[in-house]
Structures are given as C-alpha cells and as structure tokens.
Design a protein around this motif. Structure first.
Motif, PDB file in Angstrom:
ATOM      1  N   UNK A 506     171.200  -2.445 -11.198  1.00 12.34           N
ATOM      2  CA  UNK A 506     172.211  -2.867 -12.163  1.00 12.34           C
ATOM      3  C   UNK A 506     172.376  -1.845 -13.267  1.00 12.34           C
ATOM      4  N   UNK A 507     173.378  -2.047 -14.114  1.00 11.25           N
ATOM      5  CA  UNK A 507     173.620  -1.098 -15.204  1.00 11.25           C
ATOM      6  C   UNK A 507     172.416  -0.965 -16.117  1.00 11.25           C
ATOM      7  N   UNK A 508     171.637  -2.046 -16.238  1.00  5.28           N
ATOM      8  CA  UNK A 508     170.475  -2.030 -17.124  1.00  5.28           C
ATOM      9  C   UNK A 508     169.377  -1.123 -16.601  1.00  5.28           C
ATOM     10  N   UNK A 509     169.470  -0.740 -15.333  1.00  5.72           N
ATOM     11  CA  UNK A 509     168.470   0.139 -14.721  1.00  5.72           C
ATOM     12  C   UNK A 509     169.089   1.505 -14.446  1.00  5.72           C
ATOM     13  N   UNK A 510     169.743   2.037 -15.460  1.00  9.21           N
ATOM     14  CA  UNK A 510     170.385   3.332 -15.372  1.00  9.21           C
ATOM     15  C   UNK A 510     170.381   3.955 -16.756  1.00  9.21           C
ATOM     16  N   UNK A 511     170.816   5.200 -16.808  1.00  7.89           N
ATOM     17  CA  UNK A 511     171.017   5.868 -18.089  1.00  7.89           C
ATOM     18  C   UNK A 511     172.500   5.909 -18.451  1.00  7.89           C
ATOM     19  N   UNK A 512     173.270   5.011 -17.834  1.00  9.60           N
ATOM     20  CA  UNK A 512     174.660   4.763 -18.202  1.00  9.60           C
ATOM     21  C   UNK A 512     174.824   3.266 -18.452  1.00  9.60           C
ATOM     22  N   UNK A 513     174.080   2.716 -19.420  1.00 10.02           N
ATOM     23  CA  UNK A 513     174.141   1.269 -19.648  1.00 10.02           C
ATOM     24  C   UNK A 513     175.534   0.820 -20.056  1.00 10.02           C
ATOM     25  N   UNK A 514     175.895  -0.369 -19.592  1.00  8.23           N
ATOM     26  CA  UNK A 514     177.167  -1.027 -19.893  1.00  8.23           C
ATOM     27  C   UNK A 514     178.336  -0.480 -19.078  1.00  8.23           C
ATOM     28  N   UNK A 515     178.163   0.654 -18.400  1.00  9.92           N
ATOM     29  CA  UNK A 515     179.225   1.223 -17.589  1.00  9.92           C
ATOM     30  C   UNK A 515     179.078   0.792 -16.130  1.00  9.92           C
ATOM     31  N   UNK A 516     180.190   0.590 -15.443  1.00 11.39           N
ATOM     32  CA  UNK A 516     180.135   0.273 -14.015  1.00 11.39           C
ATOM     33  C   UNK A 516     179.509   1.410 -13.225  1.00 11.39           C
ATOM     34  N   UNK A 517     179.693   2.637 -13.695  1.00 13.75           N
ATOM     35  CA  UNK A 517     179.081   3.777 -13.016  1.00 13.75           C
ATOM     36  C   UNK A 517     177.566   3.659 -12.998  1.00 13.75           C
ATOM     37  N   UNK A 518     176.986   3.147 -14.084  1.00 14.47           N
ATOM     38  CA  UNK A 518     175.549   2.926 -14.109  1.00 14.47           C
ATOM     39  C   UNK A 518     175.119   1.940 -13.049  1.00 14.47           C
ATOM     40  N   UNK A 519     175.913   0.883 -12.856  1.00 17.93           N
ATOM     41  CA  UNK A 519     175.614  -0.097 -11.816  1.00 17.93           C
ATOM     42  C   UNK A 519     175.694   0.523 -10.433  1.00 17.93           C
ATOM     43  N   UNK A 520     176.710   1.356 -10.196  1.00 14.32           N
ATOM     44  CA  UNK A 520     176.865   2.013  -8.894  1.00 14.32           C
ATOM     45  C   UNK A 520     175.676   2.925  -8.603  1.00 14.32           C
ATOM     46  N   UNK A 521     175.342   3.781  -9.555  1.00 13.80           N
ATOM     47  CA  UNK A 521     174.267   4.754  -9.332  1.00 13.80           C
ATOM     48  C   UNK A 521     172.915   4.069  -9.164  1.00 13.80           C
ATOM     49  N   UNK A 522     172.663   3.038  -9.961  1.00 12.23           N
ATOM     50  CA  UNK A 522     171.420   2.290  -9.836  1.00 12.23           C
ATOM     51  C   UNK A 522     171.323   1.641  -8.465  1.00 12.23           C
ATOM     52  N   UNK A 523     172.433   1.063  -8.009  1.00 13.14           N
ATOM     53  CA  UNK A 523     172.438   0.369  -6.723  1.00 13.14           C
ATOM     54  C   UNK A 523     172.181   1.336  -5.573  1.00 13.14           C
ATOM     55  N   UNK A 524     172.856   2.478  -5.589  1.00 12.53           N
ATOM     56  CA  UNK A 524     172.675   3.451  -4.506  1.00 12.53           C
ATOM     57  C   UNK A 524     171.247   3.978  -4.466  1.00 12.53           C
ATOM     58  N   UNK A 525     170.670   4.204  -5.630  1.00 10.39           N
ATOM     59  CA  UNK A 525     169.280   4.655  -5.681  1.00 10.39           C
ATOM     60  C   UNK A 525     168.338   3.577  -5.145  1.00 10.39           C
ATOM     61  N   UNK A 526     168.594   2.326  -5.519  1.00  7.40           N
ATOM     62  CA  UNK A 526     167.722   1.223  -5.101  1.00  7.40           C
ATOM     63  C   UNK A 526     167.742   1.036  -3.588  1.00  7.40           C
ATOM     64  N   UNK A 527     168.940   1.048  -2.989  1.00  8.26           N
ATOM     65  CA  UNK A 527     168.991   0.801  -1.548  1.00  8.26           C
ATOM     66  C   UNK A 527     168.473   1.999  -0.749  1.00  8.26           C
TER      67      UNK A 527
END
Length: 541
Positions: A506-527
């Motif tokens: 999720x965005x909270x697990x990125x260095x782009x908090x609050x941005x949808x891009x943070x959610x995308x990057x966090x998700x791709x890294x997680x999977x």
C-alpha cells in the motif's frame, strides 16, 4: 534595492560552499522550485523507479493468493498475480473498488463515521474527488496502468499565473494574482544577485565569462532592465501585468505598473506558496482521468471481474506453516461469518483499520501496525450555479493558495467556457484545521468554506448550488488520509518484510505516501517477493 542588503547576503560566502550548503542557499533564496530544478541538473532528484510491466514468470501450479482490499495496491497485485497464473480471490469491504481512489457524483450517498449522511446534488456529469485528484507525469506506474486499461486522461492545470495568492492580514486582505508575486519575487532576487555579482563578491567562484553569462541569465530570469534592476517597466509588466494592458486604437499603448516592494513582499509570506506546485511530484504536466479519478479504479475492477468479492468485512487473519485463513463477515448475507484460505496473502488493508482486526502477525510487524497513525485532511467540493471564476476573473484551472483555514481552492480543468454549473475544490487542508472541520456537521463545514472562500471570491454565497465535505478521519474504510510513521527509518523493513505467508502492500509502505504511485510500486515489490517465496517453497516439495 540597496547595495547594503546585497552585501549582507554575500558575507556568509567566505569559502566555497559544499553541495549541501549550496542547495540550502538555493532553497533559501529561490524556494523549493528552484532547488528541485538544480537537484535535477545535479542528478539528485529522481522520478518513479517504475521500469515497465512486471514479468513474474509462471506461478507454481494450483497456488492461490488472497488479496485483502480492492484499492489500487490490491487490484494491481490481483491483476499481476492472475496474469502469472495464480488463483486469486480479492476481499473488499465496500460495495465498490478503489479505496481512496474515490469519486462522488450526482445522486451518490455517503455516510461517514458518526452517522452524518450526505447526498450529492451536483448537476449531471459533475463530480468531486475526495481522495487523489492528480497524476503527475513522472508517476510512470499508475500512468502505465491507465494506458494499458484504456483510461482516458486529460491535463490538469496545477499552476496558473492568473489564480491568486492570498493572506487574510496582508494587502488589506485582497487576493494578489499569482503572476505578480511570482514575477516580483524572481525579479527582486535577480536584482539582488546582480548587485552581488557586480560588487565582485562572487569573484572567487565565478570567472569573468561566468559573471557575464550569469548577469545575462538574471536579466532574462528576473525581467530586469538594461541596468540589471527590477523596476517599473514594460519589461517587468510583460510578466506581472500592466496598469493598462496593450491594446489598439488611440489609447492602445500599455502602461506599466509598479512592482511590490521587496520588504512588503517578504513580509506578506505569499512567496512561500510559489514552490508548492513545482516540486518533483507537483510540476507540470499533471493529469486527471476524464470523468473522475475513480475511472482508474473502475477500469481495474472491470479487468478483475468476479475475482473481487464486495461487501466483505475482514474480522480475523491467521496463518500457520501451510496456509493463511481469513474470516470475514458477508454483509450481503446478514453479516454471516465466512472463512477462506490460501497458501499466501497480500494484505493492503490500511494499518488504521488492520490494527482493529484480530491477527497473529509477528511482534515486529504488529508494532508497526499499532504505532502508525493516519493523517487528518478535509476536502470540500462545492458546485456553483455559474463558473464565475472564469466569467468574472478569467481563471481557467490552477490553484489559489491562502492562509485561511480552507488553505487552497482548485479550479476545474475541464468544461471550460461552458454554461453549466461548475465544481470547485473549495477547501483542502490538513492538520489541526482538518480536525476542526471534522468536528463539524457537513453542512457547517460547507458553510464555513463558503464564508472563508468569499474573502477571495465574493460571488460564492450568491452562486452556491450544492456541496459535499469529506473529513478523512471520518471515512469508514481508512480512518484517515494516509499512513504516518512513528519511526520510518527503524520500522520500514519490519513492515515490508514477508511475515511468514503474508506480505503487506500500500501507499503507506512506500516512499511516495498518499500517492497512487506509491501504492503501485509497493504492490509490485510485494508480489515479486511473494512469488519468489512461493516458487522456492514449491521447489522444495
């Protein structure tokens, strides 16, 4: 501007500055906008690291993954895992996908925590984005999904020289055009630096050729005259505006107006807003989906189809050495408890909600979940009977910034020159102000927004048609706007690590908090990490 001021600024430059000191000086003089530009030229500012569509390879046969939450992070995970061959089941609390990627339209009803219910009474086709409202050009990941899923995008105007900067206590409370503050701030800085250069105070760091080029650049950058001064002139007014604009006929000659004095400009504090829209994630071009931000979520949900189960409230997450067990209440079936299992799980539930769900995560992960709080924010969307900001004040898109509690007003970047009602983002504030607005009933939030906004646009009360006010601490599925860490440096790796068979995203697990891009990057890294574990485990069997 007097030479003594120039000398005082230069007295701190006895020795050549370090890179950090240089950037600090640039930021102090020119603001964050200039500093980010310089950082970019020095290779120190970076865009999204997204490098294109992920290729996980093939999933181990007959391997299922539970995805908790159908926000941006959850749906990205689900799409990519499905495409790799995993069996995917998505559990979503709401009756629609998107999470914070959310749009309110005519006829929508929204009930917040505390029981307040708002029904949106906008004209057909108008909308308001309570959550994300911008997609920067350098957020390559979310833009790539928009491209692949056919989400039609349009430009959102963030910076508009004809919008306003405003202080309730300066300039008799009158709003000042953005271009006037911007031009005068740049002009005075250029004037000052020109004097420093001509006094020889930069001789140790600049050659004669450098000084010649610098002075020429400052004349262009600051709108200076031939004597490197920023004064009343057509040269300056060509940027800041005229007392009488160039026209035709007998009185067609322009009349220049007077720049704001430097001391008055600095005392106003309005220059602080100049860099707001020029940081790396706020500089033009910026995009928005046509028709509302949730067009992105709708496209992702359509791609996933019946893989997403809606109206399911997760109440328990357990795991052992072989599987993850998730228990949820089926709100379409009277809240009946249902259990589903899978070897692996991607959990994108915001920590503000996850902290209230029964689980058996590891102690380090639980400590992060329990300690993360979510930022407060208030956004108020107001529809007006006519687009007075265009008709009366010639503002087409862009943002006005103010020190009033509403903080900013964003003008729509669509339907220009139309005769239909228009919707303003009439308030967008954080922190203590957001808490104060959250304590009010929605009707009072809207009324207070009109009262404050009328200090900038007096037409607001007469032209008001309808409004909706979203206080993010009252949003049932997030209890806040975005995750804030107690100690990110110390806790981050514990939060993103695979916790046996569960991984967070999720965005909270990125260095782009609050941005949808943070959610995308966090998700791709997680999977990617989940797939590596699943593949390794399958190889051991």
């Amino acid at each position: 501007m007097d030479e003594r001021s120039a000398q005082q600024v230069a007295q701190t430059a006895d020795t050549p500055p370090t890179r950090r000191q240089f950037l600090t000086m640039v930021g102090a003089l020119g603001g964050a906008a200039v500093m980010y530009q310089v950082m970019g030229m020095m290779g120190m500012a970076h865009a999204s690291p997204y490098a294109g569509k992920i290729d996980l390879g093939s999933a181990p046969p007959n391997t299922k993954v539970l995805v908790l939450g159908a926000g941006i992070a959850g749906m990205v995970a689900a799409m990519e895992l499905r495409d790799a061959g995993y069996e995917v089941e998505v559990i979503e609390f709401r009756d629609v996908a998107g999470g914070r990627c959310w749009t309110l339209r005519a006829g929508d009803t929204y009930e917040e925590l505390g029981g307040f219910v708002q029904t949106v009474d906008f004209a057909e086709g108008n909308y308001f984005n309570p959550g994300p409202w911008r997609v920067p050009y350098n957020h390559y990941g979310i833009l790539d999904y928009c491209r692949r899923l056919g989400v039609e995008m349009e430009a959102l105007i963030q910076i508009n020289n004809n919008s306003y900067l405003h202080s309730a206590t300066k300039f008799d409370g009158k709003p000042i055009r953005y271009r006037e503050i911007n031009s005068d701030f740049r002009g005075h800085i250029s004037d000052l630096l020109s004097k420093v250069t001509n006094q020889g105070l930069l001789d140790e760091v600049l050659s004669d050729a450098d000084k010649t080029n610098l002075l020429a650049g400052l004349r262009t950058f600051g709108g200076l005259d031939a004597d490197n001064a920023y004064l009343q002139s057509n040269n300056a007014s060509a940027r800041r505006g005229y007392e009488r604009a160039p026209g035709g006929g007998v009185d067609g000659a322009p009349i220049a107006n007077d720049p704001i004095e430097l001391s008055t400009l600095l005392d106003s504090g309005l220059w602080r807003s100049l860099a707001t829209s020029e940081a790396l994630n706020g500089s033009m071009p910026i995009f928005q989906p046509k028709g509302g931000m949730d067009m992105i979520a709708r496209a992702m949900a359509a791609n996933l189809g019946d893989l997403v189960k809606y109206n399911k409230r997760v109440i328990r997450i357990n795991q052992d050495d072989s599987q993850v067990t998730v228990t949820y209440q089926d709100m379409d079936n009277g809240g009946a408890e249902v259990t589903t299992t899978a070897p692996y799980c991607v959990c994108t539930i915001p920590f503000s909600i996850l902290s209230k769900i029964e689980h058996d995560f590891s102690d380090p992960l639980w400590e992060v979940i329990d300690s993360m709080y979510y930022a407060s924010s208030i956004k108020v969307g107001i529809e007006f009977k006519r687009r007075f900001w265009e008709e009366d004040e010639h503002i087409y898109g862009g943002t006005t910034y103010t020190d009033l509690p509403i903080a900013q007003i964003s003008y729509p970047s669509n339907d220009y020159l139309s005769n239909k009602p228009g919707v303003l983002l009439a308030a967008y504030a954080w922190g203590a102000t957001a808490y104060q607005f959250s304590s009010m009933a929605p009707e009072e939030r809207i009324q207070r927004t009109l009262d404050f906004g009328a200090q900038i646009h007096p037409q607001m009360h007469d032209e008001f048609k309808a409004g909706v006010a979203v206080a993010w601490h009252r949003v049932p599925w997030t209890h806040g706007c975005y995750g804030q860490w107690r100690d990110k440096e110390a806790q981050y790796q514990d939060a993103v690590a695979m916790d046996r068979r569960v991984v967070m995203a999720g965005e909270h697990l990125s260095y782009l908090p609050a941005w949808m891009e943070g959610a995308v990057l966090s998700s791709l890294d997680a999977i990617t990490r989940l797939h590596a574990v699943a593949t390794a485990n399958a190889g051991e069997q």
